[in-house]
Design a protein around this motif. Structure first.
Motif, short mmCIF file in Angstrom:
data_model
loop_
_atom_site.label_atom_id
_atom_site.label_comp_id
_atom_site.label_asym_id
_atom_site.label_seq_id
_atom_site.Cartn_x
_atom_site.Cartn_y
_atom_site.Cartn_z
N ARG A 46 0.50 -0.85 -0.34
CA ARG A 46 0.07 -0.13 0.14
C ARG A 46 0.89 1.95 -0.15
O ARG A 46 0.26 2.19 -0.12
CB ARG A 46 -0.89 -0.38 1.05
N ALA A 47 2.12 0.59 0.19
CA ALA A 47 2.73 2.46 0.35
C ALA A 47 3.12 2.72 -0.97
O ALA A 47 2.54 2.47 -2.20
CB ALA A 47 4.34 1.95 0.10
N ARG A 48 2.73 4.65 -1.07
CA ARG A 48 2.51 5.39 -2.28
C ARG A 48 3.36 6.32 -2.47
O ARG A 48 3.48 6.96 -3.82
CB ARG A 48 1.33 6.10 -2.34
N SER A 49 4.63 5.98 -1.67
CA SER A 49 5.62 7.04 -1.75
C SER A 49 6.82 6.21 -1.88
O SER A 49 7.14 5.25 -0.88
CB SER A 49 5.94 8.17 -1.80
N THR A 50 8.50 6.31 -2.33
CA THR A 50 8.63 5.93 -2.38
C THR A 50 9.76 5.90 -1.06
O THR A 50 10.42 4.88 0.21
CB THR A 50 10.58 6.95 -2.87
N HIS A 51 9.32 7.15 0.14
CA HIS A 51 9.89 7.41 1.43
C HIS A 51 8.40 6.45 2.01
O HIS A 51 9.84 6.10 2.89
CB HIS A 51 9.11 8.95 2.07
N ASP A 52 7.55 6.15 2.00
CA ASP A 52 6.78 5.28 2.90
C ASP A 52 6.93 3.89 2.48
O ASP A 52 7.26 3.27 3.39
CB ASP A 52 5.71 5.33 2.32
N LEU A 53 7.57 3.42 1.41
CA LEU A 53 8.68 1.90 1.54
C LEU A 53 9.71 2.30 1.66
O LEU A 53 10.43 0.86 2.39
CB LEU A 53 8.62 2.04 -0.08
N ALA A 54 9.96 3.38 2.02
CA ALA A 54 11.26 3.00 2.91
C ALA A 54 11.27 2.78 4.54
O ALA A 54 12.02 1.55 5.08
CB ALA A 54 12.44 4.16 2.59
N LEU A 55 10.18 3.54 5.12
CA LEU A 55 9.91 3.33 6.22
C LEU A 55 9.88 2.08 6.60
O LEU A 55 9.93 1.51 7.77
CB LEU A 55 9.25 4.27 6.63
N VAL A 74 17.30 -9.96 3.52
CA VAL A 74 19.02 -9.57 2.63
C VAL A 74 17.14 -9.23 1.07
O VAL A 74 17.53 -9.14 0.47
CB VAL A 74 19.38 -10.62 2.28
N GLU A 75 16.95 -10.55 1.47
CA GLU A 75 16.16 -10.28 0.05
C GLU A 75 14.80 -8.97 -0.37
O GLU A 75 14.93 -8.42 -1.24
CB GLU A 75 14.44 -11.74 0.18
N VAL A 76 14.24 -8.98 1.10
CA VAL A 76 13.45 -7.66 1.02
C VAL A 76 14.26 -6.10 0.88
O VAL A 76 13.64 -5.27 0.41
CB VAL A 76 12.88 -7.30 2.58
N PHE A 77 15.45 -6.20 1.39
CA PHE A 77 16.55 -5.39 0.67
C PHE A 77 16.02 -4.83 -0.79
O PHE A 77 16.04 -3.92 -1.01
CB PHE A 77 17.44 -5.20 1.99
N LEU A 78 16.47 -5.92 -0.91
CA LEU A 78 17.47 -6.59 -2.50
C LEU A 78 16.13 -5.88 -3.65
O LEU A 78 15.92 -5.81 -4.59
CB LEU A 78 17.61 -8.23 -2.92
N LYS A 79 14.08 -6.60 -2.99
CA LYS A 79 13.36 -5.88 -3.78
C LYS A 79 13.34 -3.69 -3.52
O LYS A 79 12.88 -3.64 -4.25
CB LYS A 79 12.72 -6.71 -3.06
N PHE A 80 13.71 -3.60 -2.87
CA PHE A 80 13.73 -2.14 -2.15
C PHE A 80 14.84 -1.62 -3.18
O PHE A 80 14.31 -0.60 -3.84
CB PHE A 80 13.90 -2.20 -0.89
N TRP A 81 15.61 -2.13 -3.42
CA TRP A 81 17.02 -1.33 -3.51
C TRP A 81 16.46 -1.50 -5.64
O TRP A 81 16.71 -1.38 -6.21
CB TRP A 81 18.18 -1.94 -3.65
N ARG A 82 15.77 -2.64 -5.72
CA ARG A 82 15.42 -2.81 -7.34
C ARG A 82 14.93 -1.55 -7.51
O ARG A 82 14.80 -1.71 -8.56
CB ARG A 82 15.20 -4.40 -7.12
#
Length: 177
Positions: A46-55, A74-82
């Motif tokens: 449901r995150a609508r912004s990069t900030h929300d997703l980072a949080l 690490v899986e979660v991090f790599l998905k965020f970083w992608r």
């Protein structure tokens, strides 16, 4: 929270998102990990912004670190970083790590290391969010792969050299040393 409905998500998304994040943080802190994991997975969608997703990503990394699930962190991090445009692997080659390390020295140039304290403060909120996420992945990276840890630390230092210092920069400088 019990009074909020699905319709409230549509009418006041920011309020509900903030409340849900706070609930997830409380669940992590009180070790209700299963409930926190479900809530954080929902919030990631449901995150609508990069900030929300980072949080949300930071909270998920905290959860998986506390649960001794470095692999999942690490899986979660790599998905965020992608999502930020970088395609990393959890087991980088020595050449990939060397490239990132060399990048630090090209950004540093002829400046002595002592001048890092004089860099401006980081003012870009997106880069600050990224550094916050990177800070949370350090511990899981340490347990997963030495090359991945080195890549994370080197990128944190590079981002600091490019954009300015933050609390995450200090952490990265110490680790790089």
């Amino acid at each position: 929270r019990g009074l909020l409905t699905e319709e409230t998500w549509e009418r006041n998304c920011n309020l509900v998102f903030s409340l849900e994040c706070l609930l997830a943080e409380c669940e992590v802190l009180t070790t209700d990990m299963a409930t926190a994991e479900v809530r954080l997975s929902m919030l990631a969608k449901r995150a609508r912004s990069t900030h929300d997703l980072a949080l949300v990503t930071r909270l998920r990394l905290t959860l998986y670190t506390a649960a001794d699930r470095s692999d999942r962190a690490v899986e979660v991090f790599l998905k965020f970083w992608r999502g930020c445009g970088a395609d990393w692997t959890s087991h980088p080659t020595e050449e990939e790590v060397r490239r990132e390390y060399d990048r630090i020295w090209s950004l540093l140039g002829n400046r002595p290391i002592e001048q890092l304290v004089d860099l401006p403060l980081l003012s870009n909120p997106d880069v600050h969010d990224v550094l916050d996420v990177f800070t949370e992945i350090v511990t899981p990276a340490m347990f997963l792969d030495a090359g991945f840890l080195a890549l994370v630390i080197c990128r944190m230092v590079s981002l600091s050299l490019e954009h300015g210092n933050s609390d995450g920069s200090c952490y990265a400088y110490v680790w790089l040393g």
